[in-house]
Design a protein around this motif. Sequence first.
Motif, PDB file in Angstrom:
ATOM      1  N   ALA A  87       0.828  -1.209   0.000  1.00  0.00           N
ATOM      2  CA  ALA A  87       0.000   0.000   0.000  1.00  0.00           C
ATOM      3  C   ALA A  87       0.864   1.262   0.000  1.00  0.00           C
ATOM      4  N   GLU A  88       1.982   1.213   0.745  1.00  0.00           N
ATOM      5  CA  GLU A  88       2.878   2.362   0.812  1.00  0.00           C
ATOM      6  C   GLU A  88       3.639   2.564  -0.492  1.00  0.00           C
ATOM      7  N   LEU A  89       3.951   1.456  -1.164  1.00  0.00           N
ATOM      8  CA  LEU A  89       4.716   1.511  -2.412  1.00  0.00           C
ATOM      9  C   LEU A  89       3.982   0.656  -3.444  1.00  0.00           C
ATOM     10  N   PRO A  90       2.926   1.179  -4.053  1.00  0.00           N
ATOM     11  CA  PRO A  90       2.051   0.383  -4.924  1.00  0.00           C
ATOM     12  C   PRO A  90       2.636   0.160  -6.315  1.00  0.00           C
ATOM     13  N   LEU A  96       8.850  -4.805 -12.743  1.00  0.00           N
ATOM     14  CA  LEU A  96       9.776  -3.694 -12.967  1.00  0.00           C
ATOM     15  C   LEU A  96      11.222  -4.117 -12.800  1.00  0.00           C
ATOM     16  N   THR A  97      11.506  -4.964 -11.816  1.00  0.00           N
ATOM     17  CA  THR A  97      12.903  -5.364 -11.581  1.00  0.00           C
ATOM     18  C   THR A  97      13.376  -6.415 -12.572  1.00  0.00           C
ATOM     19  N   VAL A 109      12.990   5.049  -6.396  1.00  0.00           N
ATOM     20  CA  VAL A 109      13.256   6.414  -6.857  1.00  0.00           C
ATOM     21  C   VAL A 109      12.264   6.824  -7.934  1.00  0.00           C
ATOM     22  N   LEU A 110      12.039   5.931  -8.925  1.00  0.00           N
ATOM     23  CA  LEU A 110      11.155   6.278 -10.036  1.00  0.00           C
ATOM     24  C   LEU A 110       9.700   6.415  -9.582  1.00  0.00           C
ATOM     25  N   TYR A 111       9.316   5.682  -8.550  1.00  0.00           N
ATOM     26  CA  TYR A 111       7.961   5.846  -8.026  1.00  0.00           C
ATOM     27  C   TYR A 111       7.823   7.206  -7.336  1.00  0.00           C
ATOM     28  N   GLU A 117       4.522   2.901 -11.586  1.00  0.00           N
ATOM     29  CA  GLU A 117       4.059   1.734 -10.848  1.00  0.00           C
ATOM     30  C   GLU A 117       4.134   0.447 -11.668  1.00  0.00           C
ATOM     31  N   THR A 118       4.057   0.530 -12.991  1.00  0.00           N
ATOM     32  CA  THR A 118       3.978  -0.655 -13.850  1.00  0.00           C
ATOM     33  C   THR A 118       4.968  -0.550 -15.011  1.00  0.00           C
TER      34      THR A 118
END
Length: 591
Positions: A87-90, A96-97, A109-111, A117-118
């Motif tokens: 929830a904190e980092l959706p 992504l990784t 960083v990008l968030y 997010e996607t």
Amino acid sequence: MTTNAELAARFEEFADLLEADDVEYKPRAYRRAAENILAHPVPIAEAVESGDEDAIDDIEGVGDAISSKIVEYVETGKIEELEELRAELPVDIADLTRVEGVGPKTVGVLYRELGIETLDDLEAAAEAGEIQEVKGFGAKTEQNILENIDFARTVGQRHLVGEARPLADDVLAYLEGIAGVERCEVAGSIRRWRETIGDVDVLAATDEPDAVVDDFLAWDSIDDEIESGPAKASVRVGEMRVDLRLVVPGEFGSALQYFTGSKGHNVRLRNYAIDRGMKLNEYGAFDVSELEADPDADPQHVGGGQRVGERVAGETEESMYDALGLPWIPPEIREDRGEIDAAEAGALPDLVTEADVRGDLHTHTEWSDGNNSIEEMVAAAENRGYEYYGVADHAQGPGVVGGMGLSEAEILDQVDEIRAIDDEYDVHVFAGIEANVDAEGAIGLSDEVVDALDLIVASPHSALDQDAETAGERLIRAIENPAIDVLGHPSGRLLNEREGLAIDAGALGEAAAANDTALEVNANPRRLDLWGSAVQAAIDEEAKIAIDTDAHRPATLEFVRWGVHTARRGWAEPNDVVNTWELPDLESFLH
């Protein structure tokens, strides 16, 4: 039932999200727990459901906090703390990784800077030139991300064989306990031991298909039923799809041959059959030489239908090849890379087996990034019946995780400890090191250290985005270094995560043969590097390979299974593999 692979994936996600949030220390603990959970030989969920807390506590790297989370996930299907992190980092951290150059910290960083997010968000930002505007990024990084997004999308659809095969083994064990099942076996790419798997395909022979489907669907490991019918069923177990196909016992062999593939192998074999007046399909091998063919029809359907002509084989897979005058071809080499011609010529390889392996030349201890002491790892090797064993912790150098490589002084201290331990065990212990092949192909070890060591595995850990020509020159320079015995995981790839270096395995094989340097098949299921076709290309140049586990704890010495089958996919015979040799012969080979 929750699988070990599913549990491991949750703790890998935990680690990634914590790292993306700039949390220190904890991510490493979760990653170690994930690795140990994945390598655990029995389903951990069974211990939870039986209330055997001691069995969970016995897993290396699993303390009270992680143990409670395991129980929570098995019992509820979620971990509250992980849900809070999500929830904190959706972000879709796993997708992504998978993009080369995008790690958890980059995701964080990008968030925070761009709200990414996607993968679709990442692609859009890269195409708009927004990423290069973020501090610490640039145009080259942005372009590299853009070029690797398609790869990330593709690999996200497949599972590692090291995750899928244990589930397949569980499926087979369950089916063997069903009264109506006469025979069962995996099929498809998992039987050919491809490094990544789409679905788990299983074939069973029975005269009671309805009852077998009902019994199969009663398996408590199944999470969801996808579809079912009188001769098949598809289910979800954890995050994997399992497809069960039922056939009559007399057609089990032909169906197994047909559904094992590969497509290229089957097409070639069917054409071979046509030339001999035969027809092959999932129902058997048929002699159609006396039937009239429609000149406009597919020759595989002479006379119409699938079961035409005189059926001469099909109950066993061996009979399908025997009907064509060919020996049985091992599934690992059914990839249309010359195996049918070799079978016709009586020149099929006598493939290496796990029983042929006498030792492991690339393993780690707590001196660098392993979990256990040298003595514990050596004892585990001796318990496996190995004749020799190589400790090869990381040396300092670019790309070593967490800067955990050993200094030269530490390497020399470790050599002294290995010599003392070697005197206490029957297994012969090589004092080795995993050196780092830098961007130019050097390893940066002094003559004093080289002279003190028995074994040097040199591996690329950085500059893994070099073009094919630069990478080839770099690796050949390493192979030509007289200090190096084994070129470790030559491409540096991580399956479903990064492609690694583009290599010419034939050129590496030629150089390796000329310099008595072995090329590694790294058996870690996340690597399997070299892979089947690359092994075959290297062996064609008379190179030798080493099947090493890269083990970081005793349990992962079991990874040799994946390495052996990968080597078999490359047509490797025992003499091609240096760690199947007797100790004096191996010592003569080592520089």
